[in-house]
Design a protein around this motif. Sequence first.
Motif, PDB file in Angstrom:
ATOM      1  N   THR A 124      -6.940   0.194   5.518  1.00 55.07           N
ATOM      2  CA  THR A 124      -6.226   0.308   6.897  1.00 55.07           C
ATOM      3  C   THR A 124      -5.259   1.609   6.684  1.00 55.07           C
ATOM      4  OG1 THR A 124      -4.025  -0.997   6.151  1.00 55.07           O
ATOM      5  CG2 THR A 124      -5.727  -2.068   7.473  1.00 55.07           C
ATOM      6  N   GLU A 125      -4.834   2.083   7.806  1.00 53.39           N
ATOM      7  CA  GLU A 125      -3.878   3.461   7.613  1.00 53.39           C
ATOM      8  C   GLU A 125      -2.662   2.997   6.703  1.00 53.39           C
ATOM      9  OE1 GLU A 125      -3.522   7.133   7.736  1.00 53.39           O
ATOM     10  OE2 GLU A 125      -5.045   6.290   8.524  1.00 53.39           O
ATOM     11  N   SER A 126      -2.276   1.839   7.165  1.00 52.65           N
ATOM     12  CA  SER A 126      -1.022   1.329   6.312  1.00 52.65           C
ATOM     13  C   SER A 126      -1.389   1.281   4.810  1.00 52.65           C
ATOM     14  CB  SER A 126      -0.474  -0.003   6.707  1.00 52.65           C
ATOM     15  OG  SER A 126       0.455  -0.371   6.028  1.00 52.65           O
ATOM     16  N   GLU A 127      -2.382   0.793   4.317  1.00 50.79           N
ATOM     17  CA  GLU A 127      -2.956   0.640   3.187  1.00 50.79           C
ATOM     18  C   GLU A 127      -3.045   2.197   2.426  1.00 50.79           C
ATOM     19  OE1 GLU A 127      -5.076  -3.651   2.978  1.00 50.79           O
ATOM     20  OE2 GLU A 127      -5.936  -1.876   3.751  1.00 50.79           O
ATOM     21  N   LEU A 128      -3.668   3.022   3.250  1.00 49.63           N
ATOM     22  CA  LEU A 128      -3.901   4.395   2.742  1.00 49.63           C
ATOM     23  C   LEU A 128      -2.648   5.102   2.598  1.00 49.63           C
ATOM     24  CD1 LEU A 128      -7.101   5.482   4.863  1.00 49.63           C
ATOM     25  CD2 LEU A 128      -6.846   5.241   2.139  1.00 49.63           C
ATOM     26  N   SER A 129      -1.598   4.911   3.190  1.00 48.59           N
ATOM     27  CA  SER A 129      -0.298   5.320   3.197  1.00 48.59           C
ATOM     28  C   SER A 129       0.560   4.728   2.235  1.00 48.59           C
ATOM     29  CB  SER A 129       0.589   5.086   4.277  1.00 48.59           C
ATOM     30  OG  SER A 129      -0.125   5.875   5.451  1.00 48.59           O
ATOM     31  N   GLY A 130       0.184   3.709   1.950  1.00 45.48           N
ATOM     32  CA  GLY A 130       0.873   2.912   0.588  1.00 45.48           C
ATOM     33  C   GLY A 130       0.276   3.515  -0.665  1.00 45.48           C
ATOM     34  N   LEU A 131      -0.939   3.959  -0.747  1.00 53.67           N
ATOM     35  CA  LEU A 131      -1.643   4.464  -1.867  1.00 53.67           C
ATOM     36  C   LEU A 131      -1.031   5.870  -2.231  1.00 53.67           C
ATOM     37  CD1 LEU A 131      -5.144   3.267  -1.446  1.00 53.67           C
ATOM     38  CD2 LEU A 131      -3.727   2.511  -3.409  1.00 53.67           C
ATOM     39  N   ARG A 132      -0.854   6.689  -1.057  1.00 48.98           N
ATOM     40  CA  ARG A 132      -0.591   8.035  -1.062  1.00 48.98           C
ATOM     41  C   ARG A 132       1.070   7.842  -1.436  1.00 48.98           C
ATOM     42  NH1 ARG A 132      -2.159   8.451   4.376  1.00 48.98           N
ATOM     43  NH2 ARG A 132      -4.366   9.308   4.397  1.00 48.98           N
ATOM     44  N   ARG A 133       1.810   7.041  -1.156  1.00 54.55           N
ATOM     45  CA  ARG A 133       3.121   7.026  -1.508  1.00 54.55           C
ATOM     46  C   ARG A 133       3.607   6.734  -3.084  1.00 54.55           C
ATOM     47  NH1 ARG A 133       4.521   4.221   2.346  1.00 54.55           N
ATOM     48  NH2 ARG A 133       4.298   2.088   1.591  1.00 54.55           N
ATOM     49  N   MET A 134       2.361   5.899  -3.517  1.00 55.16           N
ATOM     50  CA  MET A 134       2.341   5.349  -4.799  1.00 55.16           C
ATOM     51  C   MET A 134       1.816   6.509  -5.831  1.00 55.16           C
ATOM     52  SD  MET A 134       0.909   1.439  -5.525  1.00 55.16           S
ATOM     53  CE  MET A 134       0.477   0.905  -3.783  1.00 55.16           C
ATOM     54  N   ILE A 135       1.227   7.285  -5.378  1.00 55.23           N
ATOM     55  CA  ILE A 135       0.789   8.252  -6.108  1.00 55.23           C
ATOM     56  C   ILE A 135       1.674   9.478  -6.154  1.00 55.23           C
ATOM     57  CG2 ILE A 135      -0.878  10.396  -6.165  1.00 55.23           C
ATOM     58  CD1 ILE A 135      -3.012   8.469  -4.867  1.00 55.23           C
ATOM     59  N   ASP A 136       2.434   9.845  -5.028  1.00 53.46           N
ATOM     60  CA  ASP A 136       3.551  10.608  -5.030  1.00 53.46           C
ATOM     61  C   ASP A 136       4.806  10.303  -6.077  1.00 53.46           C
ATOM     62  OD1 ASP A 136       2.079  12.286  -3.121  1.00 53.46           O
ATOM     63  OD2 ASP A 136       3.175  11.597  -1.296  1.00 53.46           O
ATOM     64  N   GLU A 137       4.951   9.022  -5.896  1.00 53.77           N
ATOM     65  CA  GLU A 137       5.960   8.464  -6.852  1.00 53.77           C
ATOM     66  C   GLU A 137       5.579   8.538  -8.453  1.00 53.77           C
ATOM     67  OE1 GLU A 137       6.593   4.434  -5.377  1.00 53.77           O
ATOM     68  OE2 GLU A 137       7.601   5.077  -3.572  1.00 53.77           O
ATOM     69  N   HIS A 138       4.533   8.323  -8.421  1.00 54.05           N
ATOM     70  CA  HIS A 138       4.051   8.565  -9.909  1.00 54.05           C
ATOM     71  C   HIS A 138       4.196   9.876 -10.253  1.00 54.05           C
ATOM     72  CE1 HIS A 138       1.697   7.456 -13.587  1.00 54.05           C
ATOM     73  NE2 HIS A 138       1.056   8.379 -13.280  1.00 54.05           N
ATOM     74  N   ARG A 139       3.638  10.673  -9.444  1.00 53.10           N
ATOM     75  CA  ARG A 139       3.587  12.258  -9.865  1.00 53.10           C
ATOM     76  C   ARG A 139       5.202  12.648 -10.136  1.00 53.10           C
ATOM     77  NH1 ARG A 139      -0.121  14.501  -5.215  1.00 53.10           N
ATOM     78  NH2 ARG A 139      -2.296  14.482  -6.489  1.00 53.10           N
TER      79      ARG A 139
END
Length: 88
Positions: free
Chosen positions: A51-66
């Motif tokens: 879902t768009e929500s799951e994709l947004s969550g993945l993006r947020r986790m990647i950004d936080e990791h970076r």
Amino acid sequence: THRSEGKTYIYRPMRSREEAGTATLRIFLNEVFAGSPLTLFQHLLKDEELTESELSGLRRMIDEHRKAERGEQRPQKRDRSASSDSGE
């Protein structure tokens, strides 16, 4: 580990759900995807209906990791109590 109460044994895990999940994921990653997180992620994106929500969550986790890798902040742990773990 376990303890006894009368004729009953009370068992409890020797490691946390997170530790067990991490170890299991590492084995799965090595055996199924030749140790490549990128291949696993590509497979997930290609074959799953996220879902768009799951994709947004993945993006947020990647950004936080970076950011954490650059020392800007520590990644926040996700609250998994409301996730799909509850069905286990």
